[in-house]
Design an enzyme around this catalytic site. Structure first.
Site, mmCIF file in Angstrom:
data_model
loop_
_atom_site.group_PDB
_atom_site.id
_atom_site.type_symbol
_atom_site.label_atom_id
_atom_site.label_comp_id
_atom_site.label_asym_id
_atom_site.label_seq_id
_atom_site.Cartn_x
_atom_site.Cartn_y
_atom_site.Cartn_z
ATOM 1 N N SER A 70 0.855 -1.524 0.161
ATOM 2 C CA SER A 70 -0.151 -0.391 -0.779
ATOM 3 C C SER A 70 0.920 1.642 -0.002
ATOM 4 O O SER A 70 1.975 1.218 0.691
ATOM 5 C CB SER A 70 -0.968 0.168 0.976
ATOM 6 O OG SER A 70 -1.672 1.349 2.129
ATOM 7 N N TYR A 114 -2.357 5.095 -3.888
ATOM 8 C CA TYR A 114 -3.266 6.249 -3.827
ATOM 9 C C TYR A 114 -2.658 7.265 -4.956
ATOM 10 O O TYR A 114 -1.485 8.346 -4.611
ATOM 11 C CB TYR A 114 -2.749 6.309 -2.157
ATOM 12 C CG TYR A 114 -4.464 5.311 -1.712
ATOM 13 C CD1 TYR A 114 -5.721 5.463 -2.075
ATOM 14 C CD2 TYR A 114 -3.977 5.125 -0.407
ATOM 15 C CE1 TYR A 114 -6.214 4.096 -1.102
ATOM 16 C CE2 TYR A 114 -4.454 3.996 0.287
ATOM 17 C CZ TYR A 114 -6.061 3.502 -0.331
ATOM 18 O OH TYR A 114 -6.453 3.063 0.733
ATOM 19 N N THR A 156 -6.187 2.206 -6.714
ATOM 20 C CA THR A 156 -7.183 2.155 -6.493
ATOM 21 C C THR A 156 -8.165 3.837 -6.598
ATOM 22 O O THR A 156 -7.719 4.873 -6.311
ATOM 23 C CB THR A 156 -6.894 2.431 -4.886
ATOM 24 O OG1 THR A 156 -6.002 1.009 -4.400
ATOM 25 C CG2 THR A 156 -7.854 2.212 -4.083
ATOM 26 N N LYS A 175 -8.476 -0.363 -9.568
ATOM 27 C CA LYS A 175 -9.062 -0.950 -8.076
ATOM 28 C C LYS A 175 -10.385 -0.892 -7.447
ATOM 29 O O LYS A 175 -10.397 0.906 -7.280
ATOM 30 C CB LYS A 175 -8.071 -1.812 -6.858
ATOM 31 C CG LYS A 175 -8.965 -2.675 -5.208
ATOM 32 C CD LYS A 175 -7.354 -2.798 -4.556
ATOM 33 C CE LYS A 175 -7.386 -3.179 -3.139
ATOM 34 N NZ LYS A 175 -8.083 -2.287 -1.798
ATOM 35 N N HIS A 204 -13.868 -2.175 -1.421
ATOM 36 C CA HIS A 204 -13.025 -1.730 -0.582
ATOM 37 C C HIS A 204 -13.373 -2.261 0.649
ATOM 38 O O HIS A 204 -13.137 -1.970 1.848
ATOM 39 C CB HIS A 204 -12.480 -0.521 -0.071
ATOM 40 C CG HIS A 204 -11.203 0.447 0.098
ATOM 41 N ND1 HIS A 204 -10.527 0.574 -0.674
ATOM 42 C CD2 HIS A 204 -10.587 0.280 1.326
ATOM 43 C CE1 HIS A 204 -9.196 1.118 -0.463
ATOM 44 N NE2 HIS A 204 -9.239 0.822 1.063
#
Ligand SMILES: Cc1cc2nc3c(=O)[nH]c(=O)nc-3n(C[C@H](O)[C@H](O)[C@H](O)COP(=O)(O)O)c2cc1C
Length: 387
Positions: free
Chosen positions: A128, A152, A178, A260, A284
């Site tokens: 992440s 992100y 994402t 995603k 999520h």
């Protein structure tokens, strides 16, 4: 020969002869309750909590419950092969570790433990952007293991480019973008404790170690952490992007790109039109839109619409081997495991994550066999009925 994941069952029973039982439950749905005993209320709330009243989290599980497996007999399922290929790489099983931020709040080893456990199993870890360790530290812990990077998407192109360049250099092969968390949802369990890890400098290691981000700051994060944190939070949340901007990521990333958070067939089609390589059908884990559809409900239509053009992956609510079978039968090529491995990390660090992965794969292997199937790839909707 393919690995026999079901062998974990014998291993456990044989250890019983020596008076040993598993340190953590083999029922992955029981781990949240066990983890509650070792986590701070803040960390537990952050991991287990969802958006609003939790309706989407419940919908995720209900969607699995609506489908039933129809076992077949005498199919010669003695030897199974769970291997699958994603973007040219063979995986031992159709399972990846979902991107999960701020892992240090559940265990001091955080992402490093996850990276080691994943590498030992040969399953891809998706790191992440909200990691508590840097891109490079996690790559080192992951060694020769397969690794993907989750973005992100910052609203600053130089910072985006710098992060992606670091990920590429450190051996992350696939980019997962994402889309569903460009702003944080209303999450009462966190709000009631006024708890947001990022503003406490948890889960900011990648930004704080990034040269392009640091170049934006008047003072270094070491000299003025508060300002740096607020600048980063404003950079990676609060700005929605648009489909035409994906071309920028395509220029910055020389490898497969997976979107995603896709839940609508038209968005999946747009992903294909934009030249993307895959989608993760996901809500999520019910952490973003309360009252949304269970992620599994969205899967069959999306797989049917774009499955021949894109790799269709799935997450949100996967807890058991039978869940994996259902997702694969409804068109997913592989699934991402989320909360269960985080509870394993909380309870046992690297060993805990390994136990969770081995349990899931053993359950998958045995359930697949007993349902009469030899390979994951052979699963089609005809393996299920909607009950
Ligand atoms: C504590 C926690 C942190 C997460 N952090 C991220 C993240 O940083 N990036 C991301 O794309 N998804 C993140 N997710 C979502 C997961 O990747 C995945 O979609 C979700 O966990 C699936 O739901 P499930 O765990 O209920 O199966 C996070 C989920 C949890 C539980």
């Amino acid at each position: 020969m393919a690995e026999r994941f079901g062998g974990y069952q014998n291993e456990i029973y044989l250890q019983g002869l020596a008076g040993t039982t598993p340190a953590l439950s083999t029922d992955l749905t029981a781990l949240e309750e066990s983890a509650a005993a070792v986590l701070t209320p803040e960390a537990l709330g952050y991991v287990a909590g969802g958006a609003g009243a939790g309706a989407t989290m419940r919908a995720n599980r209900e969607a699995f419950d609506r489908w039933k497996i129809v076992p077949r007999m005498l199919t010669g399922a003695t030897d199974r092969d769970l291997t699958t290929t994603l973007f040219g790489a063979e995986l031992p099983a159709p399972v990846l570790l979902a991107p999960v931020g701020v892992q240090s709040i559940v265990h001091p080893d955080g992402e490093l433990a996850t990276a080691r456990a994943a590498a030992g199993m040969g399953l891809p870890m998706i790191l992440s952007t909200a990691s508590t360790r840097t891109i490079e530290q996690v790559a080192e812990a992951n060694g020769d293991g397969p690794r993907w990077f989750q973005l992100y998407w910052p609203n600053d192109q130089d910072v985006t480019a710098s992060i992606l360049e670091r990920a590429h250099k450190a051996g992350y092969t696939t980019l997962v973008v994402t889309l569903d968390t460009w702003s944080l949802a209303w999450r009462p369990r966190d709000l009631d404790r006024a708890y947001l890890p990022f503003i406490r400098n948890e889960g900011t290691a990648i930004a704080m170690s990034d040269p392009a981000f640091r170049a934006r700051l008047a003072k270094t994060p070491e000299d003025d952490a508060a300002t740096a944190i607020l600048q980063w939070v404003g950079m990676f949340t609060g700005t929605d992007h648009s489909w035409d901007q994906l071309v920028v990521l395509r220029e910055l990333w020389d490898g497969p790109i997976v979107l995603k958070g896709i839940q609508h067939v038209d968005d999946a089609r747009r992903a294909a039109d934009a030249g993307m390589n895959g989608v993760v059908v996901s809500n999520h884990g019910g952490r973003q839109v309360d009252g949304a559809l269970g992620a599994l409900e969205a899967l069959p239509g999306i797989a049917q619409a774009v499955g021949d053009q894109l790799e269709v992956l799935f997450d949100s609510g996967v807890r058991t081997g039978s869940d994996v079978i259902k997702a694969l039968a409804l068109g997913a090529k592989a699934v991402l495991l989320g909360r269960p491995f985080v509870y394993g990390l909380a309870l046992g660090g690297e060993d805990g994550v390994r136990h969770v992965l081995r349990s899931l794969l053993a359950d998958l292997d045995l359930t697949l066999a007993l349902a009469g199937h030899r390979t994951a790839a052979a699963l089609t909707p005809s393996a299920l009925v909607r009950g």
